[in-house]
Design a protein around this motif. Structure first.
Motif, short mmCIF file in Angstrom:
data_model
loop_
_atom_site.label_atom_id
_atom_site.label_comp_id
_atom_site.label_asym_id
_atom_site.label_seq_id
_atom_site.Cartn_x
_atom_site.Cartn_y
_atom_site.Cartn_z
N ARG A 189 45.65 39.26 29.46
CA ARG A 189 44.57 38.30 29.17
C ARG A 189 43.25 38.79 29.76
NH1 ARG A 189 46.41 32.50 30.99
NH2 ARG A 189 44.29 32.03 30.32
N ALA A 190 43.30 39.32 30.97
CA ALA A 190 42.08 39.83 31.62
C ALA A 190 41.50 40.99 30.82
CB ALA A 190 42.38 40.26 33.05
N ASN A 191 42.35 41.87 30.33
CA ASN A 191 41.86 43.01 29.55
C ASN A 191 41.21 42.55 28.24
OD1 ASN A 191 42.50 45.01 31.39
ND2 ASN A 191 44.55 45.32 30.55
N THR A 220 33.37 41.38 37.91
CA THR A 220 34.63 40.67 38.20
C THR A 220 34.45 39.16 38.14
OG1 THR A 220 35.32 42.51 39.61
CG2 THR A 220 36.50 40.44 39.88
N ASP A 221 33.35 38.66 38.71
CA ASP A 221 33.12 37.20 38.69
C ASP A 221 33.01 36.68 37.27
OD1 ASP A 221 33.20 36.96 41.46
OD2 ASP A 221 31.03 37.23 41.68
N ASP A 222 32.35 37.43 36.39
CA ASP A 222 32.21 37.01 34.99
C ASP A 222 33.57 36.99 34.29
OD1 ASP A 222 29.48 36.91 35.44
OD2 ASP A 222 29.13 38.93 34.64
N VAL A 223 34.39 37.98 34.58
CA VAL A 223 35.73 38.05 33.99
C VAL A 223 36.55 36.86 34.47
CG1 VAL A 223 37.87 39.38 33.86
CG2 VAL A 223 35.67 40.55 33.68
N MET A 224 36.47 36.58 35.77
CA MET A 224 37.25 35.46 36.33
C MET A 224 36.78 34.13 35.75
SD MET A 224 38.43 36.68 40.11
CE MET A 224 38.41 35.08 40.72
N LYS A 225 35.47 33.96 35.58
CA LYS A 225 34.96 32.71 34.98
C LYS A 225 35.52 32.53 33.58
CE LYS A 225 30.63 32.59 37.52
NZ LYS A 225 29.20 32.95 37.46
N ALA A 226 35.50 33.60 32.79
CA ALA A 226 36.02 33.52 31.42
C ALA A 226 37.52 33.27 31.41
CB ALA A 226 35.69 34.81 30.67
N LEU A 227 38.25 33.94 32.31
CA LEU A 227 39.70 33.70 32.40
C LEU A 227 40.01 32.28 32.82
CD1 LEU A 227 41.37 36.78 34.16
CD2 LEU A 227 42.04 35.73 32.02
#
Length: 175
Positions: free
Chosen positions: A132-134, A163-170
């Protein structure tokens, strides 16, 4: 071959090389857009990773308690055997030692199976989170027109860390 022909041939090759270099300079002068992502942090701190951890704890808590109970039972048997050794007949002492050893072997086997099952399920759950992260990383790369996103690096300038942007979207996708 004559010397004049060799000279013309090498001058032609040099001219072609120079032209190729000149043509490549504008392409390389264009700045590459690079970003970095801390996968370890995503697998540790994101909502999907935390949900996977809770799921694993629920799935394996009963077996873990059973193992803890069995360990306490074996310890109690061993303590009682140590306490009673002086008053037991040799045959009884050997029988109880075998019982403790058998129980301990059974405990070791169950514990090993538990660890193997837990590790396998943890790897499955983390693989789903990473997948999902990828997908999120690829979406961000396309939206922001990144040329390269690195997931593991020795050093990352905070300016390019997404990383923060990816975590927000996840995290938004997991709600």
């Amino acid at each position: 071959m004559t010397t004049k022909f060799k000279l013309v041939k090498s001058l032609g090759a040099a001219a072609l090389a120079t032209a190729a270099i000149c043509a490549a300079v504008p392409a390389s002068a264009q700045e590459a857009r690079i970003a970095a992502v801390n996968s370890e942090r995503i697998l540790r701190d994101s909502q999907p990773a935390k949900a996977a951890q809770v799921k694993l704890e629920q799935e394996f808590s009963k077996r873990d308690r059973e193992l803890q109970d069995l360990a306490q039972k074996i310890k109690a048997m061993a303590d009682k055997l140590d306490k009673d050794t002086a008053v037991l007949a040799d045959a009884d002492r050997q029988r109880r030692q075998r019982e403790v050893a058998d129980q301990d072997r059974e405990f070791q086997r169950k514990q090993r199976e538990f660890r193997e099952d837990l590790n396998q399920r943890r790897n499955e759950e983390l693989a789903q989170v990473l997948e999902r992260a990828n997908r999120v990383i690829r979406q961000l790369a396309e939206q922001r027109k990144y040329d390269l996103i690195v997931q593991e690096a020795v050093y990352v300038n905070p300016r390019i860390d997404i990383t923060d942007d990816v975590m927000k979207a996840l995290n938004a996708g997991s709600k």
